[in-house]
Each structure stands twice: as C-alpha cells, then as structure tokens.
Design a protein around this motif. Sequence first.
Motif, PDB file in Angstrom:
ATOM      1  N   PHE A  30     -33.821 114.132 -47.787  1.00 25.58           N
ATOM      2  CA  PHE A  30     -34.956 114.929 -47.585  1.00 25.58           C
ATOM      3  C   PHE A  30     -34.760 115.500 -46.245  1.00 25.58           C
ATOM      4  O   PHE A  30     -35.112 116.736 -46.051  1.00 25.58           O
ATOM      5  CB  PHE A  30     -36.252 114.288 -47.897  1.00 25.58           C
ATOM      6  CG  PHE A  30     -36.455 113.918 -49.213  1.00 25.58           C
ATOM      7  CD1 PHE A  30     -37.056 115.040 -50.205  1.00 25.58           C
ATOM      8  CD2 PHE A  30     -36.500 112.642 -49.724  1.00 25.58           C
ATOM      9  CE1 PHE A  30     -37.240 114.872 -51.275  1.00 25.58           C
ATOM     10  CE2 PHE A  30     -36.744 112.449 -50.855  1.00 25.58           C
ATOM     11  CZ  PHE A  30     -37.181 113.322 -51.919  1.00 25.58           C
ATOM     12  N   PHE A  31     -33.965 114.976 -45.469  1.00 26.38           N
ATOM     13  CA  PHE A  31     -33.799 115.455 -43.896  1.00 26.38           C
ATOM     14  C   PHE A  31     -32.805 116.564 -44.202  1.00 26.38           C
ATOM     15  O   PHE A  31     -33.103 117.702 -43.598  1.00 26.38           O
ATOM     16  CB  PHE A  31     -33.145 114.359 -43.132  1.00 26.38           C
ATOM     17  CG  PHE A  31     -32.531 114.964 -41.852  1.00 26.38           C
ATOM     18  CD1 PHE A  31     -33.553 115.053 -40.957  1.00 26.38           C
ATOM     19  CD2 PHE A  31     -31.201 115.032 -41.575  1.00 26.38           C
ATOM     20  CE1 PHE A  31     -33.285 115.638 -39.595  1.00 26.38           C
ATOM     21  CE2 PHE A  31     -31.023 115.590 -40.337  1.00 26.38           C
ATOM     22  CZ  PHE A  31     -31.723 115.850 -39.322  1.00 26.38           C
ATOM     23  N   GLU A  33     -32.861 118.445 -46.885  1.00 24.58           N
ATOM     24  CA  GLU A  33     -33.520 119.606 -47.397  1.00 24.58           C
ATOM     25  C   GLU A  33     -34.432 120.153 -46.183  1.00 24.58           C
ATOM     26  O   GLU A  33     -34.408 121.418 -46.197  1.00 24.58           O
ATOM     27  CB  GLU A  33     -34.532 119.104 -48.553  1.00 24.58           C
ATOM     28  CG  GLU A  33     -35.312 120.011 -49.157  1.00 24.58           C
ATOM     29  CD  GLU A  33     -36.236 119.721 -49.994  1.00 24.58           C
ATOM     30  OE1 GLU A  33     -36.814 120.330 -50.823  1.00 24.58           O
ATOM     31  OE2 GLU A  33     -36.667 118.299 -50.081  1.00 24.58           O
ATOM     32  N   ASP A  34     -34.918 119.629 -45.495  1.00 21.90           N
ATOM     33  CA  ASP A  34     -35.686 120.149 -44.283  1.00 21.90           C
ATOM     34  C   ASP A  34     -34.770 121.245 -43.298  1.00 21.90           C
ATOM     35  O   ASP A  34     -35.420 122.219 -43.279  1.00 21.90           O
ATOM     36  CB  ASP A  34     -36.195 119.006 -43.506  1.00 21.90           C
ATOM     37  CG  ASP A  34     -37.345 118.337 -44.053  1.00 21.90           C
ATOM     38  OD1 ASP A  34     -37.990 118.818 -44.978  1.00 21.90           O
ATOM     39  OD2 ASP A  34     -37.731 117.199 -43.637  1.00 21.90           O
ATOM     40  N   ARG A  35     -33.566 120.608 -43.205  1.00 18.90           N
ATOM     41  CA  ARG A  35     -32.870 121.267 -42.437  1.00 18.90           C
ATOM     42  C   ARG A  35     -32.443 122.878 -43.066  1.00 18.90           C
ATOM     43  O   ARG A  35     -32.226 123.956 -42.499  1.00 18.90           O
ATOM     44  CB  ARG A  35     -31.402 120.805 -42.055  1.00 18.90           C
ATOM     45  CG  ARG A  35     -31.652 119.690 -40.774  1.00 18.90           C
ATOM     46  CD  ARG A  35     -30.225 119.144 -40.326  1.00 18.90           C
ATOM     47  NE  ARG A  35     -29.480 118.821 -41.665  1.00 18.90           N
ATOM     48  CZ  ARG A  35     -28.282 118.897 -41.648  1.00 18.90           C
ATOM     49  NH1 ARG A  35     -27.337 118.867 -40.732  1.00 18.90           N
ATOM     50  NH2 ARG A  35     -27.694 118.455 -42.912  1.00 18.90           N
ATOM     51  N   VAL A  37     -34.263 124.305 -45.553  1.00 12.88           N
ATOM     52  CA  VAL A  37     -35.321 125.291 -45.486  1.00 12.88           C
ATOM     53  C   VAL A  37     -35.578 125.642 -44.110  1.00 12.88           C
ATOM     54  O   VAL A  37     -35.777 127.215 -44.096  1.00 12.88           O
ATOM     55  CB  VAL A  37     -36.807 124.421 -45.889  1.00 12.88           C
ATOM     56  CG1 VAL A  37     -38.056 125.427 -45.764  1.00 12.88           C
ATOM     57  CG2 VAL A  37     -36.270 123.940 -47.319  1.00 12.88           C
ATOM     58  N   SER A  38     -35.295 125.134 -42.945  1.00 13.84           N
ATOM     59  CA  SER A  38     -35.465 125.707 -41.444  1.00 13.84           C
ATOM     60  C   SER A  38     -34.604 126.734 -41.379  1.00 13.84           C
ATOM     61  O   SER A  38     -34.794 128.041 -40.945  1.00 13.84           O
ATOM     62  CB  SER A  38     -35.338 124.557 -40.566  1.00 13.84           C
ATOM     63  OG  SER A  38     -36.377 123.695 -40.692  1.00 13.84           O
TER      64      SER A  38
END
Length: 94
Positions: A30-31, A33-35, A37-38
């Motif tokens: 999920f980390f 995925e966050d990167r 999307v950012s």
Amino acid sequence: MTVVFKPDARIVVLEIIDFIDSINTPGAGFFWEDRLVSYLRSYALPNVTYALCNNEYLASLSLSCINFNDWIIAFKIEGELFVVYKIIRGSILA
C-alpha cells in the motif's frame, strides 16, 4: 484532478500490492500504491497535452505513457480525470 484506474489497471495494482506484501512487511504494497498515486498526480495537470505512447497498439488507443520505476503507465486525461487504462511491466514492451 482525480486519478482513477480502469478495471484492468486496478487488477494489476492489486497484484503488485500482494506481491510486494509477500516479500516485504505487510502494508509495504500500500505504501507503493501511495507513491504511485502521488506520482500520477504530478502528471494530472489541467491544460496539458501528453504525446501518445511509442507502442503502436497503445498509441492506436490514443493513450499517453509515462514511466514509474519499471512500469509503463498508459493513460488519458478526460476532463477532470486522469484515467489509467493499463499498467505494463516495462520489460514486456522492450
């Protein structure tokens, strides 16, 4: 601008999350995925036109491409949406 994933792209994201979690600490996927999307938000700019993908098939679908690490992100900007259609391992297109 909002980043959205078409079903095929979302499936790939979920598979990558599962893989990363399987070889790292749970939650590492999920980390990632966050990167992702950012990173995509940095390209989700109004009034910007991106060149079509170099790949003939993706270009025929009127998709633009950017790289994220070893991944090719094929997308379109549709109004106020940054729509991710495909996520492909870069080595597959090489």
